[in-house]
Design an enzyme around this catalytic site. Structure first.
Site, PDB file in Angstrom:
ATOM      1  N   LYS A 192       0.871  -1.183   0.000  1.00 21.91           N
ATOM      2  CA  LYS A 192       0.000   0.000   0.000  1.00 21.91           C
ATOM      3  C   LYS A 192       0.902   1.224   0.000  1.00 21.91           C
ATOM      4  CE  LYS A 192      -4.084  -1.934   2.131  1.00 21.91           C
ATOM      5  NZ  LYS A 192      -3.651  -3.305   1.806  1.00 21.91           N
ATOM      6  N   ASP A 234      -1.441  -2.191  -4.245  1.00 23.11           N
ATOM      7  CA  ASP A 234      -2.848  -2.234  -3.840  1.00 23.11           C
ATOM      8  C   ASP A 234      -3.534  -0.918  -4.196  1.00 23.11           C
ATOM      9  OD1 ASP A 234      -2.595  -4.762  -2.778  1.00 23.11           O
ATOM     10  OD2 ASP A 234      -2.677  -4.142  -0.680  1.00 23.11           O
ATOM     11  N   GLN A 278     -10.544  -1.215  -8.834  1.00 22.05           N
ATOM     12  CA  GLN A 278     -11.728  -1.477  -7.997  1.00 22.05           C
ATOM     13  C   GLN A 278     -13.007  -1.288  -8.825  1.00 22.05           C
ATOM     14  OE1 GLN A 278     -10.033   1.681  -5.888  1.00 22.05           O
ATOM     15  NE2 GLN A 278      -9.885   0.585  -3.928  1.00 22.05           N
ATOM     16  N   ARG A 285      -4.959  -6.872 -10.804  1.00 27.57           N
ATOM     17  CA  ARG A 285      -5.917  -7.537  -9.914  1.00 27.57           C
ATOM     18  C   ARG A 285      -7.200  -6.708  -9.884  1.00 27.57           C
ATOM     19  NH1 ARG A 285      -4.329  -6.733  -4.104  1.00 27.57           N
ATOM     20  NH2 ARG A 285      -2.639  -8.152  -4.589  1.00 27.57           N
ATOM     21  N   LYS A 339     -13.694  -5.808  -5.912  1.00 22.05           N
ATOM     22  CA  LYS A 339     -14.908  -4.975  -5.877  1.00 22.05           C
ATOM     23  C   LYS A 339     -14.599  -3.601  -5.292  1.00 22.05           C
ATOM     24  CE  LYS A 339     -18.237  -8.755  -5.568  1.00 22.05           C
ATOM     25  NZ  LYS A 339     -19.361  -9.376  -4.844  1.00 22.05           N
ATOM     26  N   GLY A 340     -13.724  -3.548  -4.286  1.00 24.37           N
ATOM     27  CA  GLY A 340     -13.411  -2.267  -3.635  1.00 24.37           C
ATOM     28  C   GLY A 340     -13.825  -2.302  -2.183  1.00 24.37           C
ATOM     29  N   ALA A 341     -12.931  -1.845  -1.288  1.00 27.29           N
ATOM     30  CA  ALA A 341     -13.143  -2.038   0.150  1.00 27.29           C
ATOM     31  C   ALA A 341     -13.217  -0.736   0.948  1.00 27.29           C
ATOM     32  CB  ALA A 341     -12.014  -2.916   0.702  1.00 27.29           C
ATOM     33  N   HIS A 343     -14.077 -13.475  -3.578  1.00 24.43           N
ATOM     34  CA  HIS A 343     -14.527 -14.749  -2.990  1.00 24.43           C
ATOM     35  C   HIS A 343     -15.920 -15.102  -3.468  1.00 24.43           C
ATOM     36  CE1 HIS A 343     -12.086 -12.353  -0.149  1.00 24.43           C
ATOM     37  NE2 HIS A 343     -11.401 -13.476  -0.072  1.00 24.43           N
ATOM     38  N   ARG A 347     -11.640  -3.426   7.660  1.00 23.14           N
ATOM     39  CA  ARG A 347     -12.254  -3.625   6.333  1.00 23.14           C
ATOM     40  C   ARG A 347     -12.824  -5.042   6.214  1.00 23.14           C
ATOM     41  NH1 ARG A 347      -7.960  -0.381   5.043  1.00 23.14           N
ATOM     42  NH2 ARG A 347      -6.616  -2.076   4.356  1.00 23.14           N
ATOM     43  N   ARG A 348     -12.161  -6.006   6.845  1.00 22.77           N
ATOM     44  CA  ARG A 348     -12.700  -7.381   6.800  1.00 22.77           C
ATOM     45  C   ARG A 348     -13.996  -7.461   7.601  1.00 22.77           C
ATOM     46  NH1 ARG A 348      -8.723  -6.738   4.074  1.00 22.77           N
ATOM     47  NH2 ARG A 348     -10.436  -6.143   2.727  1.00 22.77           N
TER      48      ARG A 348
END
Ligand SMILES: Cc1cc2nc3c(=O)[nH]c(=O)nc-3n(C[C@H](O)[C@H](O)[C@H](O)COP(=O)(O)OP(=O)(O)OC[C@H]3O[C@@H](n4cnc5c(N)ncnc54)[C@H](O)[C@@H]3O)c2cc1C
Length: 308
Positions: free
Chosen positions: A98, A134, A163, A184, A187-189, A227, A288-289
């Protein structure tokens, strides 16, 4: 509904102090961030690569506030690369970085981040692997893409992330696909305003498919970061239609999420790369998770209440 609230908290210093210090937090964090030091993470690298998985390693941290922290971030990646070189895993273990951890938001940050990330890219290339940049919040992306382009002049394998939730991404995807880049798609976080990003899950999924088609039909190397079972089967279909062989694209998922699926896709002959984060500055990554899946938050709160 909870996602945006958690994402706002992920940027709050007060919440960071509160949650990082909570006695039970660490046990929940371990599911997503399986170590704090290089010594912790090397056995995990050996275990996962031994199971046929490939990895992209993230030393957690972001939004640093001093140039010394940016240097420390660079050194942490260099130490990891130095440590894994004897494992001789080559491109099976790459790095994800990052740029906000490399000083991008500091005064003169664009040049500082480039100067700090370049030695990491060089060290990765020296052991036969590469680095992916990232994608962070939308205000950072012009700088990220410029750094990506600059690094690719010497290291064409350097990858970047796009994203699907951002309106700009379809155009970015066309440019990157035409230039033969490793990309990569996720979707975007982050919490993004309606002026720049789709807010609705269905719109984001539709954009993801459109962008993935562009990447699969282009000249680059698509990395499918999701996922979502529906998107994974659509990706397989798009790859087949575009005439790509199994080693001409890859899937990527996060450590600790749908781990059975990692093994299933690898067993089917797909390149499956697990994004594996480690380190001590895990707060932003962890939040974020939680935001991505309300059940994670419920589990987290329950574990705090039970232990309390
Ligand atoms: C390899 C990789 C790298 C990434 N890099 C970036 C990046 O650089 N920038 C960026 O903005 N975002 C990044 N992301 C995060 C991404 O933007 C999404 O927030 C995240 O992947 C969730 O979206 P999804 O495609 O998995 O679909 P979703 O629709 O969110 O999830 C599909 C299914 O996956 C499972 N799932 C998803 N997330 C979780 C979770 N946190 N906990 C438990 N189960 C979950 C659930 O079963 C869910 O139903 C990355 C994701 C991956 C996989």
């Amino acid at each position: 509904m909870l996602g945006p609230v958690i994402l706002a908290a992920s940027r709050s210093d007060r919440m960071r102090r509160l949650i990082s210090a909570a006695p039970v937090t660490k046990q929940v964090v371990d599911r997503f961030i399986p170590g704090e030091t290089v010594d912790d993470i090397v056995p995990i690298i050996e275990d996962l690569t031994g199971k046929g998985l490939e990895l992209t390693m993230d030393v957690v941290g972001e939004d640093i506030t001093t140039p010394e922290q940016a240097t420390a971030a660079r050194d942490a990646y260099l130490a990891l690369i130095d440590r894994i070189k004897d494992l001789d895993l080559g491109p099976k273990v790459e790095m994800s970085v990052k740029l906000s951890m490399f000083g991008q938001a500091l005064p003169g940050g664009h040049e500082l981040a480039l100067a700090n990330v370049r030695p990491v890219v060089e060290a990765a290339a020296a052991i036969g692997t590469t680095v992916t940049l990232d994608a962070e919040d939308h205000t950072t992306l012009d700088s990220m893409f410029a750094i990506h382009e600059e690094l690719r002049k010497d290291f064409p394998q350097t990858g970047c992330v796009i994203q699907a939730y951002l309106f700009r991404t379809e155009a970015d995807a066309r440019r990157l696909a035409a230039s033969g880049s490793r990309v990569r798609l996720v979707k975007g976080a982050y919490k993004e305003p309606a002026e720049v990003a789709y807010q609705n899950k269905h719109e984001i999924d539709k954009a993801y498919v459109r962008i993935l088609r562009t990447l699969m039909e282009g000249d680059g190397y698509p990395m499918v970061g999701s996922h979502d079972p529906r998107l994974i089967s659509i990706a397989q279909e798009l790859a087949r239609t575009a005439g790509r062989k199994l080693d001409e694209y890859e899937f990527q998922m996060l450590y600790g999420i749908r781990s059975d699926e990692h093994l299933r896709l690898a067993a089917e002959g797909h390149r499956m790369r697990v994004y594996t984060a480690y380190g001590t500055d895990w707060y932003g990554y962890f939040m974020r998770r939680l935001a991505e899946k309300p059940a994670n938050l419920r589990f987290f709160v329950r574990s705090m209440v039970t232990k309390g």
